[in-house]
Design an enzyme around this catalytic site. Structure first.
Site, PDB file in Angstrom:
ATOM      1  N   CYS A  66      42.823  48.408  11.149  1.00  0.00           N
ATOM      2  CA  CYS A  66      43.002  48.417   9.536  1.00  0.00           C
ATOM      3  C   CYS A  66      41.313  48.372   9.141  1.00  0.00           C
ATOM      4  O   CYS A  66      41.066  49.302   8.437  1.00  0.00           O
ATOM      5  CB  CYS A  66      43.493  46.988   9.383  1.00  0.00           C
ATOM      6  SG  CYS A  66      45.192  46.912   9.583  1.00  0.00           S
TER       7      CYS A  66
ATOM      8  N   LEU B 252      32.638  34.328  10.487  1.00  0.00           N
ATOM      9  CA  LEU B 252      31.498  34.220  10.691  1.00  0.00           C
ATOM     10  C   LEU B 252      30.975  33.890  12.229  1.00  0.00           C
ATOM     11  O   LEU B 252      30.128  33.396  12.604  1.00  0.00           O
ATOM     12  CB  LEU B 252      30.662  32.861  10.042  1.00  0.00           C
ATOM     13  CG  LEU B 252      30.557  33.181   8.331  1.00  0.00           C
ATOM     14  CD1 LEU B 252      30.112  31.776   7.903  1.00  0.00           C
ATOM     15  CD2 LEU B 252      29.621  34.252   8.059  1.00  0.00           C
TER      16      LEU B 252
ATOM     17  N   ARG C 106      43.380  50.192  19.342  1.00  0.00           N
ATOM     18  CA  ARG C 106      42.684  51.067  18.447  1.00  0.00           C
ATOM     19  C   ARG C 106      41.363  50.651  17.827  1.00  0.00           C
ATOM     20  O   ARG C 106      41.003  49.588  17.501  1.00  0.00           O
ATOM     21  CB  ARG C 106      43.720  51.229  17.356  1.00  0.00           C
ATOM     22  CG  ARG C 106      44.836  51.981  17.665  1.00  0.00           C
ATOM     23  CD  ARG C 106      45.993  51.909  16.498  1.00  0.00           C
ATOM     24  NE  ARG C 106      46.728  50.521  16.509  1.00  0.00           N
ATOM     25  CZ  ARG C 106      47.819  50.322  15.675  1.00  0.00           C
ATOM     26  NH1 ARG C 106      48.209  51.353  14.808  1.00  0.00           N
ATOM     27  NH2 ARG C 106      48.190  48.977  15.518  1.00  0.00           N
TER      28      ARG C 106
ATOM     29  N   VAL D  73      53.510  46.003  11.355  1.00  0.00           N
ATOM     30  CA  VAL D  73      53.995  45.206  10.217  1.00  0.00           C
ATOM     31  C   VAL D  73      55.667  45.452  10.076  1.00  0.00           C
ATOM     32  O   VAL D  73      55.981  44.405   9.576  1.00  0.00           O
ATOM     33  CB  VAL D  73      53.412  46.024   8.986  1.00  0.00           C
ATOM     34  CG1 VAL D  73      53.638  45.670   7.627  1.00  0.00           C
ATOM     35  CG2 VAL D  73      51.783  46.124   9.134  1.00  0.00           C
TER      36      VAL D  73
HETATM   37  C1  UDX Z   1      42.484  42.629   9.374  1.00  0.00           C
HETATM   38  C2  UDX Z   1      42.962  41.689   8.266  1.00  0.00           C
HETATM   39  O1  UDX Z   1      42.385  40.415   8.517  1.00  0.00           O
HETATM   40  C3  UDX Z   1      44.303  41.444   7.912  1.00  0.00           C
HETATM   41  O2  UDX Z   1      44.297  40.639   6.560  1.00  0.00           O
HETATM   42  C4  UDX Z   1      44.780  42.843   7.276  1.00  0.00           C
HETATM   43  O3  UDX Z   1      46.125  42.664   6.885  1.00  0.00           O
HETATM   44  C5  UDX Z   1      44.791  43.695   8.601  1.00  0.00           C
HETATM   45  O4  UDX Z   1      43.200  43.646   8.957  1.00  0.00           O
HETATM   46  P1  UDX Z   1      43.132  42.474  12.054  1.00  0.00           P
HETATM   47  O5  UDX Z   1      42.853  43.808  11.826  1.00  0.00           O
HETATM   48  O6  UDX Z   1      44.403  42.169  12.715  1.00  0.00           O
HETATM   49  O7  UDX Z   1      43.523  42.074  10.361  1.00  0.00           O
HETATM   50  O8  UDX Z   1      41.981  41.829  12.595  1.00  0.00           O
HETATM   51  P2  UDX Z   1      41.031  40.624  12.051  1.00  0.00           P
HETATM   52  O9  UDX Z   1      41.302  39.123  12.568  1.00  0.00           O
HETATM   53  O10 UDX Z   1      40.683  40.786  10.608  1.00  0.00           O
HETATM   54  O11 UDX Z   1      39.687  41.314  12.831  1.00  0.00           O
HETATM   55  C6  UDX Z   1      39.391  42.434  12.713  1.00  0.00           C
HETATM   56  C7  UDX Z   1      37.871  42.668  13.558  1.00  0.00           C
HETATM   57  O12 UDX Z   1      36.882  41.788  13.124  1.00  0.00           O
HETATM   58  C8  UDX Z   1      38.300  42.116  14.849  1.00  0.00           C
HETATM   59  O13 UDX Z   1      37.595  43.314  15.758  1.00  0.00           O
HETATM   60  C9  UDX Z   1      37.394  41.141  15.320  1.00  0.00           C
HETATM   61  O14 UDX Z   1      37.290  40.857  16.529  1.00  0.00           O
HETATM   62  C10 UDX Z   1      36.372  41.213  14.234  1.00  0.00           C
HETATM   63  N1  UDX Z   1      35.727  40.013  13.906  1.00  0.00           N
HETATM   64  C11 UDX Z   1      36.596  39.134  13.029  1.00  0.00           C
HETATM   65  C12 UDX Z   1      34.662  39.401  14.179  1.00  0.00           C
HETATM   66  O15 UDX Z   1      33.934  39.875  15.046  1.00  0.00           O
HETATM   67  N2  UDX Z   1      34.181  38.215  13.819  1.00  0.00           N
HETATM   68  C13 UDX Z   1      34.953  37.294  13.059  1.00  0.00           C
HETATM   69  O16 UDX Z   1      34.417  36.473  12.575  1.00  0.00           O
HETATM   70  C14 UDX Z   1      36.125  37.947  12.613  1.00  0.00           C
END
Ligand code: UDX
Length: 468
Positions: free
Chosen positions: A294, A284, A361, A42
């Site tokens: 996060c 989805l 992570r 960040v």
């Molecule tokens: C997230 C939030 O989206 C972001 O707004 C916040 O600031 C930080 O946390 P991030 O952790 O980078 O961002 O990843 P994100 O794209 O949200 O995906 C999180 C997890 O969910 C990943 O493991 C991803 O593979 C999974 N995911 C996401 C799914 O399995 N299916 C989806 O449709 C979307």
């Protein structure tokens, strides 16, 4: 004849439209000074982004080795566009990297705290880094400086920070404490910084809030809603947003499991659902579970907050349980294809928690692999960008330099991250290298019919098995 003003305006327009190495417009200097404390994901994006907006930015990274690397423009984090953005602003002397706080905050209008707040074993957020910096900052702050909490912190942290600062006489200096949570996603963080869907600013000093709003407004490529509220609400918006996102992922994973049992195609179901603006097609996509630095951490933190408030968040509890089951479900699909896993060679494609990052992570891919190993499977894995991180975290893991070698004599393959390069593989060639053409596509990345035509036994997530 063009007057001097015209030329100045022309220059301003040019500088606005001038594309740099990073392909982003160069904004004229704003004369505002910003300090960013913390050289993590960040902090790096915020520092480079604010510098691109025209502010003069001092980034503080207390680790001397990391600080030295950053000064040379070397970034360990794999984040599209960040090295170019960071380097361009270093070269333009808009961005400086410091190891010491005192030097960096001199004359700063705003000081952004972007230090890590990892989970404690209890699930509570570890705020030691935040309070350590606040203690150091206390005596150094000058009147009217604004301390901005960008780190994800539990509801009520800004108040604690304000109380700690007042012990250092900060109240007399009228130091404001503003909450400004980030919503950057790994893999698209630079784009998210320049095109946020909202900016959230919490505080109780209108002047300070306006200054922070102005820091963003000058660089926004599109008009972006700025939500102004109090500190606690801003802190809760961050947690509630991530809890909702985690809930949506857990929902679609369970829906996919139901579609598997019912012989339905979850992609068709979610297409029909997502056209409803209240549902939206985003988030989805079924997978091996949500991971990263996060969502899992923030889920634990909000559950911890609820426990302290004596409130039951039964949905959040269910989300946590469902997410923990998902990796096991992926392993179950592999067992369905190869029978016992003991002694079987499983090729793993993708180790990080999602594509376009080198972040391991809380990666569900690691949970899948640990379970496979527990069941006696022999692993060989590939990741496009996280080989170094994987070697450091799991030295004995057999890592291949490319996907083709992962397929070598494998009894099955499992796709765990949605890297586009996995879609583009020569699956016919891949299949010929394998001992048996079994594949679990935990991201529904591939086309079942094509794999079936190539002789694969294909299992997706809520996808009908491929028919040739
Ligand atoms: C997230 C939030 O989206 C972001 O707004 C916040 O600031 C930080 O946390 P991030 O952790 O980078 O961002 O990843 P994100 O794209 O949200 O995906 C999180 C997890 O969910 C990943 O493991 C991803 O593979 C999974 N995911 C996401 C799914 O399995 N299916 C989806 O449709 C979307």
């Amino acid at each position: 004849m063009r007057t001097d003003t015209d030329n100045k305006l022309k220059k301003r327009e040019l500088s606005h439209g001038l594309a740099t190495e990073a392909g982003l417009p160069v904004y004229p200097s704003t004369g505002l000074r910003v300090a960013v404390l913390g050289g993590g994901f960040v902090g790096l994006v915020a520092a480079a982004g604010f510098a691109q907006f025209g502010h003069t930015v001092a980034l503080v990274e207390k680790d001397p080795d990391k600080s030295k690397e950053l000064r040379a423009g070397r970034i360990r984090i794999h984040e599209r566009g960040l090295p170019e953005l960071f380097g361009a602003n270093l070269r333009r002397h808009r961005l400086g990297v410091f190891s010491e706080l005192a030097e960096a905050i001199k004359g700063a209008h705003a000081i952004f705290l972007a230090v890590g707040t990892p989970s404690l074993p209890s699930g509570e957020a570890d705020l030691s880094a935040v309070f350590e910096v606040v203690e150091t900052l206390g005596p150094l702050l000058t009147p009217k400086q604004i301390l901005v909490l960008k780190s994800t912190v539990p509801v009520g942290t800004a108040l604690q920070v304000r109380n700690r600062l007042s012990k250092n006489g900060a109240a007399k200096k009228q130091v404001a404490v503003v909450s400004n949570p980030e919503f950057l996603r790994e893999g698209t963080a630079v784009m998210d910084f320049f095109r946020p869907q909202r900016i959230v600013i919490g505080g109780d000093q209108p002047e300070a809030i306006e200054t922070i709003a102005q820091l963003y407004r000058v660089g926004m490529m599109d008009a972006c809603p700025i939500v102004v509220t109090n500190n606690e609400t801003a802190e809760m918006i961050k947690y509630a947003s991530n809890l909702f996102l985690a809930t949506k992922v857990a929902f679609v994973n369970e829906l996919a499991n139901l579609c598997d049992a019912a012989g339905l195609n979850v992609t068709e179901v979610t297409r029909g659902m997502g056209l409803d603006s209240r549902i939206s097609p985003e988030f989805l996509n079924p997978g091996p579970g949500f991971g990263g630095s996060c969502l899992p951490k923030d889920l634990d933190a909000i559950l911890n907050l609820a426990r302290k408030q004596g409130v039951r968040l039964s949905i959040a509890e269910a989300v946590k349980e469902a997410n923990a089951r998902q990796p096991r479900l992926v392993v179950g699909k592999l067992e369905k294809l190869v029978g016992t896993l003991k002694g079987k060679t499983i090729g793993v494609l993708g180790l990080t928690f999602k594509a376009h990052t080198n972040d391991l992570r809380s990666s569900p891919a690691l949970a899948v692999m640990k379970r496979l190993e527990e069941k006696g499977a022999l692993l060989q894995a590939y990741d496009p960008v996280a080989e170094g991180e994987a070697r450091a975290l799991w030295p004995e893991l057999k890592l291949a330099p490319n996907p083709e070698e992962v397929a070598e004599k494998a009894d099955a393959l499992v796709v765990l991250t949605e890297w586009p390069e996995f879609m583009a593989l020569n699956w016919e060639e891949i299949g010929q290298k394998m001992k048996s053409k079994n594949i679990v596509d935990a991201r529904n990345l591939l086309v079942p019919e094509i794999l079936a035509r190539l002789g694969f036994n294909y299992l997706g997530m809520g996808q009908k098995p491929g028919e040739a």
